[in-house]
Design a protein around this motif. Structure first.
Motif, PDB file in Angstrom:
ATOM      1  N   ARG A 163       1.298  -6.938  -4.759  1.00  0.00           N
ATOM      2  CA  ARG A 163       0.878  -6.146  -5.926  1.00  0.00           C
ATOM      3  C   ARG A 163       2.026  -5.239  -6.361  1.00  0.00           C
ATOM      4  O   ARG A 163       2.572  -4.483  -5.551  1.00  0.00           O
ATOM      5  CB  ARG A 163      -0.342  -5.314  -5.560  1.00  0.00           C
ATOM      6  CG  ARG A 163      -0.831  -4.354  -6.624  1.00  0.00           C
ATOM      7  CD  ARG A 163      -2.039  -3.605  -6.115  1.00  0.00           C
ATOM      8  NE  ARG A 163      -2.563  -2.640  -7.083  1.00  0.00           N
ATOM      9  CZ  ARG A 163      -3.639  -1.884  -6.868  1.00  0.00           C
ATOM     10  NH1 ARG A 163      -4.299  -1.980  -5.719  1.00  0.00           N
ATOM     11  NH2 ARG A 163      -4.050  -1.043  -7.793  1.00  0.00           N
ATOM     12  N   VAL A 164       2.415  -5.299  -7.629  1.00  0.00           N
ATOM     13  CA  VAL A 164       3.491  -4.444  -8.138  1.00  0.00           C
ATOM     14  C   VAL A 164       2.956  -3.029  -8.307  1.00  0.00           C
ATOM     15  O   VAL A 164       2.015  -2.792  -9.072  1.00  0.00           O
ATOM     16  CB  VAL A 164       4.043  -4.984  -9.471  1.00  0.00           C
ATOM     17  CG1 VAL A 164       5.050  -3.999 -10.065  1.00  0.00           C
ATOM     18  CG2 VAL A 164       4.706  -6.343  -9.264  1.00  0.00           C
ATOM     19  N   LEU A 165       3.567  -2.078  -7.589  1.00  0.00           N
ATOM     20  CA  LEU A 165       3.172  -0.677  -7.707  1.00  0.00           C
ATOM     21  C   LEU A 165       3.854   0.013  -8.877  1.00  0.00           C
ATOM     22  O   LEU A 165       3.317   0.963  -9.444  1.00  0.00           O
ATOM     23  CB  LEU A 165       3.513   0.060  -6.413  1.00  0.00           C
ATOM     24  CG  LEU A 165       2.689  -0.328  -5.183  1.00  0.00           C
ATOM     25  CD1 LEU A 165       3.279   0.329  -3.933  1.00  0.00           C
ATOM     26  CD2 LEU A 165       1.231   0.067  -5.364  1.00  0.00           C
ATOM     27  N   GLN A 167      12.309 -11.114 -13.465  1.00  0.00           N
ATOM     28  CA  GLN A 167      12.271 -10.209 -12.320  1.00  0.00           C
ATOM     29  C   GLN A 167      10.896 -10.212 -11.658  1.00  0.00           C
ATOM     30  O   GLN A 167      10.782 -10.213 -10.433  1.00  0.00           O
ATOM     31  CB  GLN A 167      12.648  -8.793 -12.767  1.00  0.00           C
ATOM     32  CG  GLN A 167      14.113  -8.656 -13.157  1.00  0.00           C
ATOM     33  CD  GLN A 167      14.403  -7.365 -13.892  1.00  0.00           C
ATOM     34  OE1 GLN A 167      13.497  -6.718 -14.430  1.00  0.00           O
ATOM     35  NE2 GLN A 167      15.674  -6.979 -13.953  1.00  0.00           N
ATOM     36  N   LEU A 168       9.839 -10.235 -12.459  1.00  0.00           N
ATOM     37  CA  LEU A 168       8.485 -10.268 -11.902  1.00  0.00           C
ATOM     38  C   LEU A 168       8.212 -11.590 -11.188  1.00  0.00           C
ATOM     39  O   LEU A 168       7.501 -11.619 -10.174  1.00  0.00           O
ATOM     40  CB  LEU A 168       7.457 -10.037 -13.009  1.00  0.00           C
ATOM     41  CG  LEU A 168       7.462  -8.622 -13.607  1.00  0.00           C
ATOM     42  CD1 LEU A 168       6.502  -8.547 -14.786  1.00  0.00           C
ATOM     43  CD2 LEU A 168       7.096  -7.581 -12.558  1.00  0.00           C
ATOM     44  N   TYR A 178       5.007  -6.384   4.036  1.00  0.00           N
ATOM     45  CA  TYR A 178       4.095  -6.212   2.900  1.00  0.00           C
ATOM     46  C   TYR A 178       4.624  -5.225   1.857  1.00  0.00           C
ATOM     47  O   TYR A 178       4.397  -5.408   0.671  1.00  0.00           O
ATOM     48  CB  TYR A 178       2.738  -5.709   3.396  1.00  0.00           C
ATOM     49  CG  TYR A 178       2.052  -6.655   4.336  1.00  0.00           C
ATOM     50  CD1 TYR A 178       1.435  -7.808   3.858  1.00  0.00           C
ATOM     51  CD2 TYR A 178       2.031  -6.403   5.703  1.00  0.00           C
ATOM     52  CE1 TYR A 178       0.797  -8.688   4.718  1.00  0.00           C
ATOM     53  CE2 TYR A 178       1.397  -7.279   6.575  1.00  0.00           C
ATOM     54  CZ  TYR A 178       0.784  -8.420   6.084  1.00  0.00           C
ATOM     55  OH  TYR A 178       0.161  -9.284   6.938  1.00  0.00           O
ATOM     56  N   LEU A 179       5.296  -4.182   2.314  1.00  0.00           N
ATOM     57  CA  LEU A 179       5.853  -3.184   1.395  1.00  0.00           C
ATOM     58  C   LEU A 179       7.310  -3.532   1.148  1.00  0.00           C
ATOM     59  O   LEU A 179       8.139  -3.484   2.064  1.00  0.00           O
ATOM     60  CB  LEU A 179       5.727  -1.778   1.987  1.00  0.00           C
ATOM     61  CG  LEU A 179       6.263  -0.642   1.116  1.00  0.00           C
ATOM     62  CD1 LEU A 179       5.468  -0.511  -0.177  1.00  0.00           C
ATOM     63  CD2 LEU A 179       6.242   0.678   1.895  1.00  0.00           C
ATOM     64  N   LEU A 180       7.634  -3.885  -0.102  1.00  0.00           N
ATOM     65  CA  LEU A 180       8.964  -4.379  -0.437  1.00  0.00           C
ATOM     66  C   LEU A 180       9.547  -3.587  -1.599  1.00  0.00           C
ATOM     67  O   LEU A 180       8.851  -3.304  -2.580  1.00  0.00           O
ATOM     68  CB  LEU A 180       8.900  -5.862  -0.830  1.00  0.00           C
ATOM     69  CG  LEU A 180       8.288  -6.820   0.201  1.00  0.00           C
ATOM     70  CD1 LEU A 180       8.102  -8.202  -0.420  1.00  0.00           C
ATOM     71  CD2 LEU A 180       9.161  -6.897   1.446  1.00  0.00           C
ATOM     72  N   GLY A 181      10.825  -3.261  -1.490  1.00  0.00           N
ATOM     73  CA  GLY A 181      11.564  -2.683  -2.595  1.00  0.00           C
ATOM     74  C   GLY A 181      12.622  -3.667  -3.039  1.00  0.00           C
ATOM     75  O   GLY A 181      13.609  -3.877  -2.329  1.00  0.00           O
ATOM     76  N   ARG A 231       0.249   6.990 -10.841  1.00  0.00           N
ATOM     77  CA  ARG A 231       0.008   7.391  -9.456  1.00  0.00           C
ATOM     78  C   ARG A 231       0.073   6.145  -8.576  1.00  0.00           C
ATOM     79  O   ARG A 231      -0.939   5.625  -8.112  1.00  0.00           O
ATOM     80  CB  ARG A 231      -1.350   8.079  -9.334  1.00  0.00           C
ATOM     81  CG  ARG A 231      -1.393   9.487  -9.919  1.00  0.00           C
ATOM     82  CD  ARG A 231      -0.525  10.469  -9.110  1.00  0.00           C
ATOM     83  NE  ARG A 231      -0.875  10.472  -7.702  1.00  0.00           N
ATOM     84  CZ  ARG A 231      -1.888  11.164  -7.172  1.00  0.00           C
ATOM     85  NH1 ARG A 231      -2.661  11.916  -7.955  1.00  0.00           N
ATOM     86  NH2 ARG A 231      -2.134  11.119  -5.881  1.00  0.00           N
ATOM     87  N   ALA A 232       1.288   5.667  -8.351  1.00  0.00           N
ATOM     88  CA  ALA A 232       1.478   4.481  -7.517  1.00  0.00           C
ATOM     89  C   ALA A 232       1.032   4.733  -6.085  1.00  0.00           C
ATOM     90  O   ALA A 232       0.664   3.794  -5.376  1.00  0.00           O
ATOM     91  CB  ALA A 232       2.944   4.051  -7.544  1.00  0.00           C
TER      92      ALA A 232
END
Length: 324
Positions: free
Chosen positions: A222-224, A255-256, A272-275, A304-305
């Motif tokens: 999910r894109v935050l 990019q998406l 799971y958390l990716l930058g 509010r990510a």
């Protein structure tokens, strides 16, 4: 029923609430009535057996959290905690991915499967943030991973324009250098001797000067949100810790699509958390040890990510319980 989160992080004095995702997310968790404990990773003895390590985690409860306050956390007394007390563990230890990082990670590999771990080892240390983009050649910037001075020389000499040198396991722009293809061998040797055993060589992408470096933050696919990092005047480093400024820029469809592909590949590994970092349309890095920028994403996009992230973490925990 477990109602606690655990934040595993660097020493308190090394956390910067201006950038730190953990501080931001803790504030949201506490506002929901979810208890959060903090574990200073350096307070734990990595040499003890995993069973002992995971049953005696040195933690302090975060009683209140306010990034605008000094200190930003009010902490309770230290106590030993069992890993089974937690529904989610947020691993926020910054690189380098060294022997200490790996030793602690190996203990957390034995965390029960019903505990959501963001992000879960061993992938956090088996993969490199600077080279993970090479798993996606359709999107990645041209990159050479050099394991000898000779390989560095070949990679640099083979470029037609300016070259970027990076250490493999640092962060925040530490060790990044810019050289010409005809740079003196003595300079390249000095760089290699400082940052071996692996050095990353990439062409300098001029889009860093015209459009900056775009960070897209995702959780479980999910894109935050996203934030553009624009280098300071006279600098070509787009790291916020190095003086870059934050601006708003919508991601492109390409990019998406890269974000979807990377998440589909890395989420099953426990990342799971990716930058994801893009210069122009080129994917340059995939950050997963302790990706930041959620504070800046909130600011530049007026969103509010952190709330969206906690929603997703709670969803992951509920779904995980059904599958255990």
């Amino acid at each position: 029923m477990k109602t606690r989160y655990l934040l595993v992080a660097d020493r308190l004095q090394d956390l910067n609430p201006e950038f730190d995702l953990g501080v931001c997310v803790c504030t949201e968790l506490l506002s929901r009535g979810i208890a959060v404990d903090y574990m200073d990773l350096f307070e734990a003895d990595a040499d003890q057996p995993s069973e002992r390590y995971l049953s005696h985690l040195p933690v302090r409860e975060i009683l209140s959290s306010n990034a605008a306050r000094d200190p930003f956390w009010e902490l309770g007394p230290s106590r030993p905690a069992d890993v089974g007390e937690y529904r989610v563990i947020l691993q926020r230890k910054d690189p380098p991915v060294d022997d200490l990082f790996i030793a602690h990670s190996k203990h957390f590999e034995k965390t029960p499967p019903d505990v959501v771990q963001i992000n879960r080892p061993p992938a956090t240390y088996e993969l490199s943030e600077h080279t993970a983009a090479l798993r996606y050649p359709d999107f990645a910037a041209p990159t050479a991973v050099c394991s000898s001075l000779e390989q560095v020389l070949v990679a640099v000499r083979g470029q037609t324009g300016e070259v970027v040198l990076k250490p493999e396991n640092t962060y925040c722009g530490i060790g990044v250098n810019f050289v010409r293809p005809d740079a003196p061998e003595s300079d390249l040797r000095a760089y290699w001797e400082t940052w071996q055993p692996h050095v990353i060589v990439q062409p300098y992408l001029e889009a860093i000067e015209t459009s900056g470096d775009l960070r897209i933050l995702t959780i479980n696919g999910r894109v935050l949100g996203s934030v553009l990092r624009v280098p300071a005047a006279g600098s070509r480093l787009a790291n916020l810790h190095q003086g870059a400024t934050a601006a708003r820029l919508e991601p492109t469809p390409r990019q998406l699509e890269a974000c979807r592909m990377v998440a589909a590949d890395l989420n099953p590994l426990g990342l799971y958390l990716l930058g994801l970092d893009f210069i122009g349309e080129d994917l340059t890095e995939v950050n997963f040890t302790s990706p930041t920028t959620i504070v800046q994403i909130n600011h530049v996009n007026n969103i509010r990510a952190d709330k969206d992230m906690v929603d997703e973490l709670e969803k992951m925990w509920r779904e995980g319980r059904l599958n255990v």
